[in-house]
Design a protein around this motif. Structure first.
Motif, mmCIF file in Angstrom:
data_model
loop_
_atom_site.group_PDB
_atom_site.id
_atom_site.type_symbol
_atom_site.label_atom_id
_atom_site.label_comp_id
_atom_site.label_asym_id
_atom_site.label_seq_id
_atom_site.Cartn_x
_atom_site.Cartn_y
_atom_site.Cartn_z
ATOM 1 N N ASN A 116 -15.330 12.044 2.001
ATOM 2 C CA ASN A 116 -14.995 13.442 1.756
ATOM 3 C C ASN A 116 -15.575 14.348 2.833
ATOM 4 O O ASN A 116 -14.934 15.321 3.256
ATOM 5 C CB ASN A 116 -15.530 13.854 0.377
ATOM 6 N N THR A 134 -2.459 20.324 4.511
ATOM 7 C CA THR A 134 -2.209 20.753 3.134
ATOM 8 C C THR A 134 -2.933 19.842 2.150
ATOM 9 O O THR A 134 -3.353 18.721 2.483
ATOM 10 C CB THR A 134 -0.709 20.757 2.836
ATOM 11 N N LYS A 135 -3.062 20.319 0.922
ATOM 12 C CA LYS A 135 -3.698 19.529 -0.136
ATOM 13 C C LYS A 135 -2.886 18.272 -0.439
ATOM 14 O O LYS A 135 -3.452 17.211 -0.731
ATOM 15 C CB LYS A 135 -3.843 20.378 -1.400
ATOM 16 N N ASP A 136 -1.562 18.389 -0.363
ATOM 17 C CA ASP A 136 -0.721 17.211 -0.594
ATOM 18 C C ASP A 136 -0.953 16.150 0.475
ATOM 19 O O ASP A 136 -0.971 14.947 0.175
ATOM 20 C CB ASP A 136 0.759 17.618 -0.618
ATOM 21 N N LEU A 139 -4.204 14.405 -0.367
ATOM 22 C CA LEU A 139 -4.044 13.484 -1.496
ATOM 23 C C LEU A 139 -3.338 12.192 -1.067
ATOM 24 O O LEU A 139 -3.771 11.087 -1.403
ATOM 25 C CB LEU A 139 -3.259 14.164 -2.618
ATOM 26 N N PHE A 162 -2.644 14.198 -9.951
ATOM 27 C CA PHE A 162 -3.541 15.196 -9.377
ATOM 28 C C PHE A 162 -2.764 16.143 -8.456
ATOM 29 O O PHE A 162 -1.941 15.706 -7.653
ATOM 30 C CB PHE A 162 -4.655 14.509 -8.577
ATOM 31 N N THR A 163 -3.058 17.415 -8.560
ATOM 32 C CA THR A 163 -2.419 18.420 -7.710
ATOM 33 C C THR A 163 -3.396 19.019 -6.700
ATOM 34 O O THR A 163 -2.959 19.714 -5.780
ATOM 35 C CB THR A 163 -1.824 19.545 -8.562
ATOM 36 N N LYS A 164 -4.690 18.767 -6.880
ATOM 37 C CA LYS A 164 -5.717 19.278 -5.981
ATOM 38 C C LYS A 164 -6.581 18.130 -5.476
ATOM 39 O O LYS A 164 -6.934 17.227 -6.232
ATOM 40 C CB LYS A 164 -6.592 20.316 -6.682
ATOM 41 N N TYR A 165 -6.905 18.210 -4.219
ATOM 42 C CA TYR A 165 -7.699 17.152 -3.593
ATOM 43 C C TYR A 165 -9.112 17.070 -4.182
ATOM 44 O O TYR A 165 -9.629 15.978 -4.426
ATOM 45 C CB TYR A 165 -7.774 17.399 -2.088
ATOM 46 N N ASN A 166 -9.725 18.222 -4.457
ATOM 47 C CA ASN A 166 -11.088 18.206 -4.978
ATOM 48 C C ASN A 166 -11.171 17.607 -6.379
ATOM 49 O O ASN A 166 -12.201 17.052 -6.771
ATOM 50 C CB ASN A 166 -11.680 19.623 -4.972
ATOM 51 N N GLN A 167 -10.090 17.701 -7.151
ATOM 52 C CA GLN A 167 -10.074 17.054 -8.470
ATOM 53 C C GLN A 167 -10.105 15.536 -8.343
ATOM 54 O O GLN A 167 -10.839 14.855 -9.070
ATOM 55 C CB GLN A 167 -8.830 17.487 -9.244
#
Length: 271
Positions: A116, A134-136, A139, A162-167
């Motif tokens: 990370n 982008t976040k996508d 991911l 998951f829609t967010k990388y941090n999640q």
């Protein structure tokens, strides 16, 4: 090194390797102190504000840069001089950041924290150079670079949507910590380990050399100790064979130490 504790962030290196991050830190701190306009074109900042900006910028410069720009008194002029000197680092950083992004693999890192950290570093460098990840993209990069042995886990994480990388990183960190805890518990005590048996309350100490030789004598009627009574039910006889169930003796353990044998027995009163 003693002066480092007074700084708000790392000073600008004379090589300019940290110039892009240094610029971002300077802008943030100047805006927080209402001094942001002092480095704008055609600003109307007061001489006092310009002096405060000069003090702040020079405090975060390498000693060599301080000496070279010693005669500069205007913060805007100093800002332009530093930009002309180190702004060429941007086209040098972008190709390296692209290269690191292309070959970034989560399976190549020992921990989720290291992966990370590298991911965020690459994303920041590319953003400074005018490109964004982008976040996508983050991911998909993580999902597609799982180790082959974790293919089932990769599919399970992907199905969670998951829609967010941090999640995703938060879930991976928790899973990693739980796995480490299970390994520590397993190593501290093996699966088949059992507690030690309790020691019987009554134990007799018998000489090891006479343990085998005197069995026959005891079997022939020799009586010992307080059981030397008249009643036959109160006599204790040692034989070379396993005692019968109604003899009132239960052999549990025999330990030899320094020529002696410790025989632990439990006594039951004969009816």
């Amino acid at each position: 090194m003693a002066n480092l504790a007074k700084l708000d962030f790392v000073v600008l290196d004379i090589t300019g390797k940290n110039y892009l991050t240094w610029v971002v830190d300077i802008k943030i701190h100047l805006e927080a102190g209402n001094l942001g306009e002092t480095i704008w074109e055609e600003n109307s900042a007061s001489s006092q504000d310009r002096a405060k900006t000069m003090i702040f910028i020079r405090r975060h410069l390498d000693e060599g840069l301080k000496s070279e720009d010693l005669m500069v008194e205007d913060p805007l002029a100093l800002w332009k001089a530093l930009r002309n000197r180190y702004n060429h680092h941007k086209p040098m950083i972008l190709p390296m950041a692209r290269y690191k992004w292309t070959y970034l693999r989560i399976q190549n890192f020992k921990s989720v924290v290291e992966y990370n950290s590298e991911m965020l570093k690459i994303n920041f460098q590319m953003k400074l150079c005018g490109e964004t990840i982008t976040k996508d993209n983050m991911l998909e990069k993580t999902f597609n670079t799982f180790h082959a042995s974790n293919l089932l886990l990769q599919q399970q994480y992907r199905e969670r949507g998951f829609t967010k990388y941090n999640q995703l990183i938060s879930v991976l960190l928790v899973a990693e910590q739980n796995n480490e805890l299970l390994m520590k518990n397993h190593q501290s005590r093996s699966t088949r380990s059992t507690p030690f048996p309790e020691v019987n309350d009554v134990s007799l100490e018998v000489n090891a050399t006479s343990f085998g030789d005197n069995n026959c004598k005891r079997g022939c009627g020799h009586k010992r100790g307080r059981w030397n009574g008249k009643g036959k039910n109160h006599s204790v006889q040692f034989r070379n064979q396993v005692p019968r169930q109604n003899s009132g003796l239960n052999f549990t353990n025999v330990n030899r130490h320094k020529g002696k044998a410790h025989v632990n027995i439990a006594l039951r009163n004969s009816e």
